[in-house]
Design an enzyme around this catalytic site. Structure first.
Site, PDB file in Angstrom:
ATOM      1  N   ARG A 175       0.846  -1.192   0.000  1.00  0.00           N
ATOM      2  CA  ARG A 175       0.000   0.000   0.000  1.00  0.00           C
ATOM      3  C   ARG A 175       0.879   1.238   0.000  1.00  0.00           C
ATOM      4  NH1 ARG A 175      -3.595  -2.078  -1.686  1.00  0.00           N
ATOM      5  NH2 ARG A 175      -5.774  -2.130  -1.089  1.00  0.00           N
TER       6      ARG A 175
ATOM      7  N   GLU B 226      -2.483   7.968  -5.926  1.00  0.00           N
ATOM      8  CA  GLU B 226      -2.641   7.161  -7.147  1.00  0.00           C
ATOM      9  C   GLU B 226      -3.678   7.811  -8.058  1.00  0.00           C
ATOM     10  OE1 GLU B 226      -3.333   3.042  -6.113  1.00  0.00           O
ATOM     11  OE2 GLU B 226      -1.415   2.897  -5.080  1.00  0.00           O
TER      12      GLU B 226
ATOM     13  N   HIS C 227      -0.495  -0.172  -9.731  1.00  0.00           N
ATOM     14  CA  HIS C 227      -1.315  -0.939  -8.770  1.00  0.00           C
ATOM     15  C   HIS C 227      -1.995  -2.142  -9.443  1.00  0.00           C
ATOM     16  CE1 HIS C 227      -3.610  -0.471  -4.722  1.00  0.00           C
ATOM     17  NE2 HIS C 227      -3.527  -1.743  -5.075  1.00  0.00           N
TER      18      HIS C 227
HETATM   19  C1  MLT Z   1      -6.010  -5.364  -2.929  1.00  0.00           C
HETATM   20  O1  MLT Z   1      -5.941  -4.797  -1.839  1.00  0.00           O
HETATM   21  O2  MLT Z   1      -6.803  -6.282  -3.128  1.00  0.00           O
HETATM   22  C2  MLT Z   1      -5.115  -4.967  -4.049  1.00  0.00           C
HETATM   23  O3  MLT Z   1      -4.236  -3.951  -3.689  1.00  0.00           O
HETATM   24  C3  MLT Z   1      -5.821  -4.687  -5.321  1.00  0.00           C
HETATM   25  C4  MLT Z   1      -6.666  -3.461  -5.339  1.00  0.00           C
HETATM   26  O4  MLT Z   1      -6.750  -2.700  -4.401  1.00  0.00           O
HETATM   27  O5  MLT Z   1      -7.313  -3.247  -6.348  1.00  0.00           O
END
Ligand code: MLT
Length: 325
Positions: free
Chosen positions: A244, A273, A291
């Protein structure tokens, strides 16, 4: 029959599971003004990925005295876009799909690790620009080096297994993992986060983002890295995160790239982001991805099916095992 809003998309297989069970599905994406005007209050459940921010205000707008959402599904792992406390206060169950994307995130992490030490993104960029940098792009092997993992949950353990099979020695820091629960021949668990930085030349972040983990990778810690591998090779220091944004202090990491303290920085996640204005994007020793760690056909299929079945359980009156509150 329930009315289900799927606001950030989900696999066709998952949609089919829900519609075959007789539920009404909307797959429209709603922007914050619509969310705040109560558009979700006509639904019984909402399934989001990361784009829809279920803030306290949005959650409050999504319920009325007699109706509204009773279930928030996070199709993925991270729940930093959902105000869990507000959901709990309103008796709304929040569930995610914690294991469904593990393999995909592990594989992208290893991809970034190998890309970093062998300069693959830079080699590709310079070659496309017409330059043949065979002499300057000398990398190092990961074999015989120490990999430090910050956080030691499912994904980190998958990365540890893969990296060990490539000849790395594994070290980890995770205050939530009991000392003694990890086989020391597989991984050395440290009690101090600083130890990861003093011991390891390659570090990958795998914890959640929270107030506790914000900027735990900062200039003080990066400055502890020695750049010398366990095999005595001056391999430089390499930092990766597919976890993250905000866990790594990006300003500190940029300064470390500029000073040469960091040889590479690879990020799939960013403090903002997309990171359009980030000066990192102009640095040669940075490479990134937008991401996409969980964006594989396999992970998205698993996530969708797991989330659809979790919601069906909830609608059948069963408390889902994946519930977070
Ligand atoms: C998640 O937390 O599942 C991944 O980082 C993917 C996302 O957030 O789209």
């Amino acid at each position: 029959m329930a009315r289900i809003a799927i606001t950030d998309g989900m696999s066709d297989g998952a949609m089919k599971i829900l519609s075959d069970a007789g539920h009404e599905i909307s797959s429209e994406h709603f922007e914050p003004p619509d969310l705040l005007s109560g558009v979700l209050s006509t639904f019984d459940a909402v399934i989001v990925r990361s784009a829809t921010k279920m803030t306290r205000e949005v959650i409050t707008s999504s319920i009325t005295e007699s109706n509204g959402i009773q279930f928030i599904g996070r199709a993925g792992v991270g729940i930093d876009n959902i105000d869990l406390e507000a959901a709990t206060e309103h008796g709304i169950i929040v569930c995610n799909t914690p294991g469904a994307s593990t393999r995909s995130v592990v594989e992208l992490t290893i991809g970034h690790l190998l890309s970093s030490v062998r300069n693959i993104p830079r080699a590709d960029r310079t070659m496309r620009a017409g330059s043949w940098e065979k002499k300057t792009l000398r990398g190092s092997e990961i074999y015989g080096k120490r990999l430090g993992l910050i956080g030691f949950g499912r994904i980190a353990r998958g990365v540890a297994d893969a990296a060990r099979s490539l000849g790395m020695e594994i070290h980890a820091f995770d205050p939530y993992v009991e000392n003694g629960s990890i086989d020391p021949s597989m991984c050395t668990l440290h009690e101090e986060l600083d130890d990861i930085f003093t011991i390891c030349t390659h570090i990958s972040v795998h914890c959640n983002f929270s107030e506790e983990t914000k900027h735990i990778v900062n200039s003080d810690r990066i400055s502890l890295m020695t750049g010398v591998g366990a095999d005595g090779i001056e391999c430089g220091n390499h930092l990766i995160s597919c976890a993250r944004g905000g866990i790594i202090d990006e300003d500190a990491a940029l300064k470390a790239l500029e000073s040469g303290q960091l040889s590479s920085l690879a990020l799939d996640v960013f403090e903002t982001e997309p990171p359009d204005q980030s000066p990192l994007l102009a640095h040669d020793d940075f490479h990134g991805s937008p991401h996409i760690a969980a964006s594989t056909m396999e992970a998205q299929a698993r996530i969708g099916v797991e989330m659809a079945n979790t919601l069906l359980e909830f609608l059948d009156g069963i408390r889902p095992v994946n519930s977070l509150n």
